[in-house]
Write a protein that holds these residues in place. Structure first.
Motif, mmCIF file in Angstrom:
data_model
loop_
_atom_site.group_PDB
_atom_site.id
_atom_site.type_symbol
_atom_site.label_atom_id
_atom_site.label_comp_id
_atom_site.label_asym_id
_atom_site.label_seq_id
_atom_site.Cartn_x
_atom_site.Cartn_y
_atom_site.Cartn_z
ATOM 1 N N GLU A 84 0.892 -1.310 0.051
ATOM 2 C CA GLU A 84 -0.049 -0.048 0.147
ATOM 3 C C GLU A 84 0.850 1.297 0.082
ATOM 4 O O GLU A 84 1.692 1.558 0.922
ATOM 5 C CB GLU A 84 -0.819 0.002 1.318
ATOM 6 N N GLN A 85 0.687 2.028 -1.028
ATOM 7 C CA GLN A 85 1.424 3.189 -1.105
ATOM 8 C C GLN A 85 0.895 4.412 -0.176
ATOM 9 O O GLN A 85 0.056 4.473 0.072
ATOM 10 C CB GLN A 85 1.376 3.782 -2.473
ATOM 11 N N ASN A 86 1.866 5.139 0.318
ATOM 12 C CA ASN A 86 1.740 6.097 1.201
ATOM 13 C C ASN A 86 2.198 7.337 0.663
ATOM 14 O O ASN A 86 3.041 7.448 -0.044
ATOM 15 C CB ASN A 86 2.318 5.982 2.825
ATOM 16 N N SER A 87 1.702 8.541 1.025
ATOM 17 C CA SER A 87 2.158 9.926 0.407
ATOM 18 C C SER A 87 1.851 10.979 1.380
ATOM 19 O O SER A 87 0.917 10.850 2.503
ATOM 20 C CB SER A 87 1.483 10.198 -0.744
ATOM 21 N N PHE A 88 2.533 11.939 1.480
ATOM 22 C CA PHE A 88 2.473 13.214 2.209
ATOM 23 C C PHE A 88 1.101 13.911 1.950
ATOM 24 O O PHE A 88 0.442 14.242 3.185
ATOM 25 C CB PHE A 88 3.466 14.269 2.005
ATOM 26 N N GLN A 89 0.464 13.896 0.847
ATOM 27 C CA GLN A 89 -0.927 14.408 0.565
ATOM 28 C C GLN A 89 -1.975 13.384 1.345
ATOM 29 O O GLN A 89 -2.899 14.153 2.133
ATOM 30 C CB GLN A 89 -1.071 14.204 -0.933
ATOM 31 N N GLN A 90 -1.597 12.123 1.350
ATOM 32 C CA GLN A 90 -2.541 11.294 2.055
ATOM 33 C C GLN A 90 -2.552 11.831 3.656
ATOM 34 O O GLN A 90 -3.479 11.921 4.320
ATOM 35 C CB GLN A 90 -2.346 9.810 1.829
ATOM 36 N N PHE A 91 -1.125 11.661 4.307
ATOM 37 C CA PHE A 91 -1.092 12.000 5.545
ATOM 38 C C PHE A 91 -1.786 13.359 5.973
ATOM 39 O O PHE A 91 -2.458 13.433 6.847
ATOM 40 C CB PHE A 91 0.377 12.052 5.799
ATOM 41 N N GLU A 127 -4.284 14.955 4.433
ATOM 42 C CA GLU A 127 -5.727 14.840 4.514
ATOM 43 C C GLU A 127 -6.187 13.998 5.779
ATOM 44 O O GLU A 127 -7.271 14.424 6.071
ATOM 45 C CB GLU A 127 -6.200 13.980 3.373
ATOM 46 N N GLU A 128 -5.460 13.118 6.490
ATOM 47 C CA GLU A 128 -5.942 12.263 7.502
ATOM 48 C C GLU A 128 -5.726 13.519 8.622
ATOM 49 O O GLU A 128 -6.488 13.387 9.618
ATOM 50 C CB GLU A 128 -5.285 11.130 7.741
ATOM 51 N N ASN A 129 -4.558 14.024 8.796
ATOM 52 C CA ASN A 129 -3.932 14.775 9.861
ATOM 53 C C ASN A 129 -3.500 16.120 9.183
ATOM 54 O O ASN A 129 -2.305 16.141 9.154
ATOM 55 C CB ASN A 129 -3.169 14.261 10.592
ATOM 56 N N PRO A 130 -4.255 17.306 9.220
ATOM 57 C CA PRO A 130 -3.616 18.611 8.642
ATOM 58 C C PRO A 130 -2.557 19.047 9.409
ATOM 59 O O PRO A 130 -1.960 19.976 8.964
ATOM 60 C CB PRO A 130 -4.818 19.404 8.569
ATOM 61 N N PHE A 131 -2.369 18.680 10.779
ATOM 62 C CA PHE A 131 -1.260 19.162 11.435
ATOM 63 C C PHE A 131 0.071 18.644 11.445
ATOM 64 O O PHE A 131 0.799 18.422 12.417
ATOM 65 C CB PHE A 131 -1.701 19.125 12.836
ATOM 66 N N ILE A 132 0.140 17.828 10.327
ATOM 67 C CA ILE A 132 1.480 16.920 10.136
ATOM 68 C C ILE A 132 2.553 18.011 9.785
ATOM 69 O O ILE A 132 2.634 18.990 9.280
ATOM 70 C CB ILE A 132 1.218 15.879 8.938
ATOM 71 N N SER A 133 3.964 17.508 10.241
ATOM 72 C CA SER A 133 4.955 18.531 9.726
ATOM 73 C C SER A 133 5.569 18.249 8.373
ATOM 74 O O SER A 133 5.424 16.867 8.107
ATOM 75 C CB SER A 133 6.068 18.475 10.889
ATOM 76 N N PRO A 134 6.150 19.023 7.598
ATOM 77 C CA PRO A 134 6.364 18.708 6.296
ATOM 78 C C PRO A 134 7.719 18.173 6.172
ATOM 79 O O PRO A 134 8.628 19.001 5.642
ATOM 80 C CB PRO A 134 6.255 19.997 5.605
ATOM 81 N N ASN A 135 8.205 17.141 6.980
ATOM 82 C CA ASN A 135 9.400 16.325 6.820
ATOM 83 C C ASN A 135 9.163 15.029 7.135
ATOM 84 O O ASN A 135 10.267 14.325 7.657
ATOM 85 C CB ASN A 135 10.251 17.033 7.940
ATOM 86 N N VAL A 136 7.991 14.312 7.079
ATOM 87 C CA VAL A 136 7.856 12.872 7.363
ATOM 88 C C VAL A 136 8.410 11.915 6.377
ATOM 89 O O VAL A 136 8.607 12.091 5.415
ATOM 90 C CB VAL A 136 6.274 12.479 7.817
ATOM 91 N N ALA A 140 1.979 3.180 9.083
ATOM 92 C CA ALA A 140 2.267 4.575 9.434
ATOM 93 C C ALA A 140 1.198 4.835 10.569
ATOM 94 O O ALA A 140 -0.001 4.656 10.608
ATOM 95 C CB ALA A 140 2.056 5.471 8.225
ATOM 96 N N MET A 141 1.829 5.532 11.586
ATOM 97 C CA MET A 141 1.186 6.033 12.986
ATOM 98 C C MET A 141 1.414 7.306 13.123
ATOM 99 O O MET A 141 2.677 7.575 13.086
ATOM 100 C CB MET A 141 1.256 4.753 14.067
#
Length: 587
Positions: A354-361, A363-372, A410-411
Motif C-alpha cells: 500500500e502506497q503512502n504519500s504526504f498528501q494522504q497523511f 488529509e488525515e491529519n492536517p497538523f502534520i509536519s512537512p518532513n515525514v 504508518a502511525m
C-alpha cells in the motif's frame, strides 16, 4: 454504465445538510439520506466499503478496474467538533426518493464560529452520448476556541470539471480540478509548557495545502480489456514540499470453461521532496510500486470462490538510498449462502503493498509536519471470517472478525517541543510526525441496519481492535469505535436525522528536545506517554422543503458541547449550529 446514471446528474433524495464528516474515515454518516449528485466514473474502493451491509455476496467489489456510480454529497460541511474540512469524498445513499430530480443546485449556509459553507453544481447534456459538469465548494471557519494563543481558523476550497459519456461499446469519464486548504498549527502543549504570547511572537502558524489533479476511467463492453483507471496529483505546501503522484490500473477479464480469469495491474508512483527548514537543502523520497493481481473465480448458485496471488515490485529511494524488493501476497476469498437470502458466511486472506504519500497523511491529519518519512506499508496478510445477511425484510447485519499483520504501518505521533531559535512554526510541540511499526491487529466488527418502509432508517455499528506492535505503543490508534445513525422523513416536506459516534482512548507522547531537530524518534530519552481521552459526538439536523426547488435546514454538531481532542492538544470547537438553504434547478 447506463443513460440513467450518466444523465441524471442530480438525484433529489432526502436532504441531509452537512452529510460529509471529516473526523474518522471509518465513520459512515452517509446513511442518513442526502441530496446527491450522480456522476459515473472510476470507482476507488475505500475502507468504509468493508462496513456496508450487503444483502448478497459479492467478491468482486475490490477488483482492480471495477466501476461503480460515484455519488457526491451536495452538503459537505463537517461535523463542527472536528472542524477539519470535508474533502469531497464519495458517499453512497441506500434509499431512493420520489422527489423530482434536478441537474443543478446552489447552496449556502452559515453559523456560529463564523462558519460559512457555499456550493455550486452545474451540468449540461451535450448530446445523447455525453455530458459536462462543473462544481465548486467552500467551507471556512474563523475559529474562536477559547484560551488559545495561536490562530485556529481553517478553510477548504475546491472545484473542478467532469466530462463523461458512453458509446455502444465503451464509456468514459474525465475529471480535472483543484483544492486549496488552510490549516493552523495551533495545538501548543500548554499542559506541559507555560506559554504566553511573547513565546510565539513572529510565528506564522498557518499552513496552506494546494492540489491540482486529473483523473478518469474508461470501461469497455464485450472485450477482455474491461477498463482502465488513472489519477495524477500535484501537491505542494507553504514550506517547500512538492509531491507528484500517478496511479494507473488497467484490468483484463475473460471467461474460462471452469471459471473466470481476472488480471489487474497496478502502477503507483509517488515522489516527495521536502525543503530542509535549517539548511534549505532538498530531501527526496521516491517509490514506484508495480503490482500484478491475477485471480480465478468460481461461482455457483450458493457459493463463490476467488483464488489468486498478488505480486508487487517496489523501486524506492529514501534519503538518497535506493531500495528494490519483490513482494508476494495471498488473495483468496470465498462465500457460501447457508440460508438463501438470510445468512451468508464469508472468509478469506488478502495482502498487498500500500502506497503512502504526504498528501494522504495531510488529509488525515492536517497538523502534520512537512518532513515525514514516506515509505509503503507492507500488508503481509489480512485473514478474515464473517457472517452477513438479513434477519427479516427490514433488518440486515454484518459480523466480521479479522487478524492482520502490517509491516511499516504508518502511525501519527506528536513531534517534540524543541529549542527553536529559528521560530519554525511547527517545532513548538504543535505538529505530528509519522512513525512506522510492525503492527498485528485483531479486529471484531459488527453492524445492524433497520430500514422501515421508505421513511425511517436506523443503523448501529461498532468495532474493537487489539494491537501488538514493536513500537512502545500503537500510537493514536483507538481500541474501540462505535456509532449510530437515524433518519426519519415525517412527510415529503419535513425530515430529520441524527448520528452519534464514539472514539476510544489513544496513546500519544510528549518530549522536550534541546537539539532543535524533530522526528528522530529513536534518540528520545524518557518520553512522557500521554493518554488522549475518549469522546462522544452527537449531531442532529432538521430540514423543510417549502417547494420542489427549495430546501431550508438547520444542523447542530457536537451537541454535548465536548471540547475534546481529536488529536492531542488540538481542542475542538464546542456546539455549532448552521442554517441555510439549497436551490435546485434546471436550465
Amino acid at each position: 454504465m447506463n443513460n440513467k446514471n450518466l444523465y441524471t446528474i442530480i438525484s433529489a433524495v432526502t436532504l441531509v445538510c452537512g452529510a460529509g464528516f471529516a473526523q474518522d474515515k471509518n465513520t459512515d454518516p452517509n446513511k442518513l439520506g442526502t441530496e446527491v449528485v450522480n456522476v459515473v466514473r472510476a470507482y476507488d474502493a475505500t475502507i468504509s466499503d468493508a462496513f456496508k451491509v450487503r444483502a448478497t455476496a459479492n467478491n468482486d467489489d475490490e477488483s482492480v478496474g471495477n466501476k461503480k456510480p460515484v455519488i457526491y454529497t451536495i452538503s459537505s460541511f463537517p461535523v463542527a467538533s472536528t472542524f477539519v474540512p470535508e474533502k469531497g469524498k464519495a458517499a453512497e445513499v441506500e434509499k431512493g426518493s420520489k422527489l423530482k430530480s434536478f441537474n443543478n443546485y446552489a447552496l449556502f449556509s452559515a453559523g456560529n464560529y463564523t462558519n460559512i459553507n457555499g456550493e455550486l453544481f452545474l451540468s449540461h447534456k451535450l448530446n445523447q452520448k455525453s455530458f459536462l459538469a462543473g462544481y465548486a465548494s467552500h467551507f471556512s471557519s474563523q475559529g474562536g476556541i477559547k484560551d488559545l494563543i495561536l490562530d485556529d481558523s481553517f478553510s477548504n476550497t475546491k472545484g473542478g470539471l467532469v466530462y463523461g459519456g458512453q458509446l455502444d461499446n465503451f464509456g468514459w469519464t474525465v475529471e480535472a480540478g483543484g483544492r486549496y486548504q488552510l490549516s493552523n498549527y495551533y495545538g501548543l502543549p500548554t499542559k506541559h509548557i507555560d506559554f504566553d504570547k511573547s513565546d510565539v511572537n513572529g510565528v506564522s502558524e498557518s499552513q496552506h495545502y494546494k492540489n491540482v489533479f486529473l483523473n478518469g476511467g474508461v470501461e469497455f463492453r464485450n472485450s477482455p480489456f474491461t477498463g482502465l483507471d488513472f489519477r495524477y496529483d500535484y501537491f505542494w505546501d507553504d514550506f517547500g514540499t512538492v509531491e507528484n503522484r500517478f496511479k494507473i490500473r488497467p484490468n483484463v477479464k475473460t471467461a474460462l470453461e471452469f471459471g473466470e480469469l481476472n488480471v489487474g495491474l497496478v502502477v503507483d508512483y509517488v515522489g516527495t521532496t521536502y525543503k530542509n527548514a535549517f539548511t534549505g537543502l532538498k530531501d527526496k523520497y521516491n517509490h514506484l510500486n508495480i503490482g500484478v493481481k491475477p485471480t480465478l473465480t468460481f461461482r455457483d448458485d450458493n457459493y463463490s470462490i476467488e483464488v489468486g496471488v498478488s505480486t508487487f515490485y517496489n523501486n524506492g529511494e529514501v534519503a538518497g538510498k535506493t531500495q528494490n524488493r519483490f513482494y508476494v501476497y495471498p488473495n483468496v476469498k470465498a462465500s457460501y449462502d447457508l440460508v438463501p437470502g438470510l445468512l451468508i458466511t464469508y472468509a478469506g486472506v488478502e495482502g498487498g503493498l500500500e502506497q503512502n504519500s504526504f498528501q494522504q497523511f495531510s488529509e488525515e491529519n492536517p497538523f502534520i509536519s512537512p518532513n515525514v518519512l514516506i515509505t509503503p506499508t507492507d500488508k503481509k496478510y489480512d485473514l478474515f471470517v464473517g457472517l452477513k445477511g438479513k434477519l427479516d425484510n427490514n433488518i440486515s447485519y454484518n459480523v466480521k472478525g479479522s487478524y492482520k499483520r502490517e509491516k511499516d504501518k504508518a502511525m501519527f505521533l506528536h513531534n517534540e517541543y524543541t529549542v527553536n531559535p529559528s521560530r519554525i512554526p511547527y517545532m513548538f510541540g504543535n505538529s505530528f510526525g509519522v512513525v512506522y511499526g510492525d503492527v498485528k491487529t485483531f479486529n471484531l466488527f459488527g453492524e445492524l441496519r433497520f430500514d422501515f418502509e421508505e421513511n425511517v432508517s436506523i443503523g448501529l455499528h461498532g468495532e474493537y481492535n487489539s494491537y501488538n506492535t514493536n513500537t512502545q505503543e500503537a500510537w493514536n490508534l483507538p481500541s474501540v469505535k462505535a456509532g449510530a445513525d437515524f433518519r426519519f422523513d415525517f412527510t415529503e416536506q419535513w425530515f430529520a436525522g441524527m448520528d452519534i459516534f464514539y472514539v476510544g482512548k489513544r496513546k500519544d507522547v510528549f518530549v522536550i528536545d534541546s537539539k532543535g531537530l524533530i522526528g528522530d524518534y529513536n534518540t528520545w530519552e524518557d518520553p512522557t506517554v500521554v493518554d488522549v481521552k475518549d469522546y462522544v459526538d452527537l449531531n442532529m439536523k432538521v430540514g423543510y422543503r417549502p417547494t420542489k426547488n427549495w430546501t431550508v435546514f438547520v444542523k447542530a454538531n457536537n451537541m454535548f458541547n465536548q471540547k475534546y481532542n481529536q488529536w492531542d492538544n488540538f481542542r475542538t470547537q464546542g456546539i455549532q449550529v448552521m442554517g441555510g438553504a439549497m436551490y435546485k434547478f434546471d436550465f
